[in-house]
Scaffold this motif. Sequence first.
Motif, PDB file in Angstrom:
ATOM      1  N   ALA A  14       0.836  -1.207   0.000  1.00 20.80           N
ATOM      2  CA  ALA A  14       0.000   0.000   0.000  1.00 20.80           C
ATOM      3  C   ALA A  14       0.866   1.250   0.000  1.00 20.80           C
ATOM      4  O   ALA A  14       1.795   1.374   0.801  1.00 20.80           O
ATOM      5  CB  ALA A  14      -0.918  -0.007   1.211  1.00 20.80           C
ATOM      6  N   LEU A  15       0.534   2.151  -0.896  1.00 21.57           N
ATOM      7  CA  LEU A  15       1.196   3.452  -0.925  1.00 21.57           C
ATOM      8  C   LEU A  15       0.708   4.277   0.254  1.00 21.57           C
ATOM      9  O   LEU A  15      -0.364   4.027   0.805  1.00 21.57           O
ATOM     10  CB  LEU A  15       0.871   4.181  -2.232  1.00 21.57           C
ATOM     11  N   GLU A  16       1.479   5.263   0.613  1.00 18.91           N
ATOM     12  CA  GLU A  16       1.048   6.167   1.675  1.00 18.91           C
ATOM     13  C   GLU A  16      -0.039   7.078   1.114  1.00 18.91           C
ATOM     14  O   GLU A  16       0.133   7.715   0.083  1.00 18.91           O
ATOM     15  CB  GLU A  16       2.232   7.003   2.157  1.00 18.91           C
ATOM     16  N   HIS A  17      -1.191   7.083   1.754  1.00 10.38           N
ATOM     17  CA  HIS A  17      -2.319   7.906   1.310  1.00 10.38           C
ATOM     18  C   HIS A  17      -2.726   8.824   2.448  1.00 10.38           C
ATOM     19  O   HIS A  17      -2.728   8.390   3.592  1.00 10.38           O
ATOM     20  CB  HIS A  17      -3.514   7.032   0.926  1.00 10.38           C
ATOM     21  N   PRO A  36       6.651   0.112  -1.723  1.00 13.28           N
ATOM     22  CA  PRO A  36       6.494   0.246  -0.269  1.00 13.28           C
ATOM     23  C   PRO A  36       6.611  -1.101   0.432  1.00 13.28           C
ATOM     24  O   PRO A  36       6.520  -2.156  -0.198  1.00 13.28           O
ATOM     25  CB  PRO A  36       5.092   0.833  -0.112  1.00 13.28           C
ATOM     26  N   GLU A  37       6.806  -1.065   1.728  1.00 15.10           N
ATOM     27  CA  GLU A  37       6.850  -2.285   2.522  1.00 15.10           C
ATOM     28  C   GLU A  37       5.486  -2.973   2.459  1.00 15.10           C
ATOM     29  O   GLU A  37       4.456  -2.309   2.424  1.00 15.10           O
ATOM     30  CB  GLU A  37       7.186  -1.962   3.980  1.00 15.10           C
ATOM     31  N   PRO A  38       5.451  -4.311   2.463  1.00 14.63           N
ATOM     32  CA  PRO A  38       4.158  -5.005   2.429  1.00 14.63           C
ATOM     33  C   PRO A  38       3.363  -4.762   3.709  1.00 14.63           C
ATOM     34  O   PRO A  38       3.934  -4.728   4.796  1.00 14.63           O
ATOM     35  CB  PRO A  38       4.533  -6.481   2.281  1.00 14.63           C
ATOM     36  N   ALA A  61      -9.017  -7.633   6.163  1.00 15.73           N
ATOM     37  CA  ALA A  61      -7.927  -7.085   6.978  1.00 15.73           C
ATOM     38  C   ALA A  61      -6.974  -6.229   6.146  1.00 15.73           C
ATOM     39  O   ALA A  61      -6.221  -5.421   6.690  1.00 15.73           O
ATOM     40  CB  ALA A  61      -7.156  -8.218   7.651  1.00 15.73           C
ATOM     41  N   ALA A  62      -7.022  -6.370   4.816  1.00 19.52           N
ATOM     42  CA  ALA A  62      -6.170  -5.574   3.929  1.00 19.52           C
ATOM     43  C   ALA A  62      -6.677  -4.136   3.779  1.00 19.52           C
ATOM     44  O   ALA A  62      -5.946  -3.275   3.307  1.00 19.52           O
ATOM     45  CB  ALA A  62      -6.094  -6.228   2.551  1.00 19.52           C
ATOM     46  N   TRP A  63      -7.928  -3.891   4.153  1.00 18.54           N
ATOM     47  CA  TRP A  63      -8.537  -2.570   3.978  1.00 18.54           C
ATOM     48  C   TRP A  63      -7.845  -1.525   4.837  1.00 18.54           C
ATOM     49  O   TRP A  63      -7.480  -1.840   5.956  1.00 18.54           O
ATOM     50  CB  TRP A  63     -10.028  -2.645   4.309  1.00 18.54           C
ATOM     51  N   PRO A  64      -7.595  -0.316   4.415  1.00 21.71           N
ATOM     52  CA  PRO A  64      -8.030   0.302   3.162  1.00 21.71           C
ATOM     53  C   PRO A  64      -7.089  -0.033   1.995  1.00 21.71           C
ATOM     54  O   PRO A  64      -5.883  -0.122   2.170  1.00 21.71           O
ATOM     55  CB  PRO A  64      -8.009   1.797   3.462  1.00 21.71           C
ATOM     56  N   VAL A  65      -7.686  -0.201   0.825  1.00 20.75           N
ATOM     57  CA  VAL A  65      -6.962  -0.425  -0.421  1.00 20.75           C
ATOM     58  C   VAL A  65      -7.342   0.722  -1.342  1.00 20.75           C
ATOM     59  O   VAL A  65      -8.515   1.028  -1.496  1.00 20.75           O
ATOM     60  CB  VAL A  65      -7.343  -1.783  -1.053  1.00 20.75           C
ATOM     61  N   GLU A  66      -6.347   1.353  -1.933  1.00 19.32           N
ATOM     62  CA  GLU A  66      -6.593   2.535  -2.768  1.00 19.32           C
ATOM     63  C   GLU A  66      -6.065   2.317  -4.189  1.00 19.32           C
ATOM     64  O   GLU A  66      -5.192   1.479  -4.415  1.00 19.32           O
ATOM     65  CB  GLU A  66      -5.868   3.755  -2.174  1.00 19.32           C
TER      66      GLU A  66
END
Length: 110
Positions: A14-17, A36-38, A61-66
Amino acid sequence: MAVVLATRMLTLYALEHPWARDANGVPVPPDPNQQPEPRGTWPGSALEQPDDTWSLRLDPAAWPVESGDVVGDETGMKWTITTARLHQVPGCPAVDYVQAAGTRNPPEVP
């Protein structure tokens, strides 16, 4: 409606959002060459669609996904997320999931 079972282990990068902004207030995306780190690895599925996009199912559990985040599996395949949505069933969290659409990264060449 069909049930989609988990067929692989999916890792979310996930990218930083939200992205940092420049002096003019314009969002500046992170370096595309630096992954990014997993965030974690969960059971999930990836199904190729007729229009060459991919339909991905992730653990909630992966949420948020952008949009722009990357999902990879244990074989080395990776997808860049274009859209994602959290599906939740009130009172029955066992069937919750994240529905995402993505493009293969790099794309398959016929």
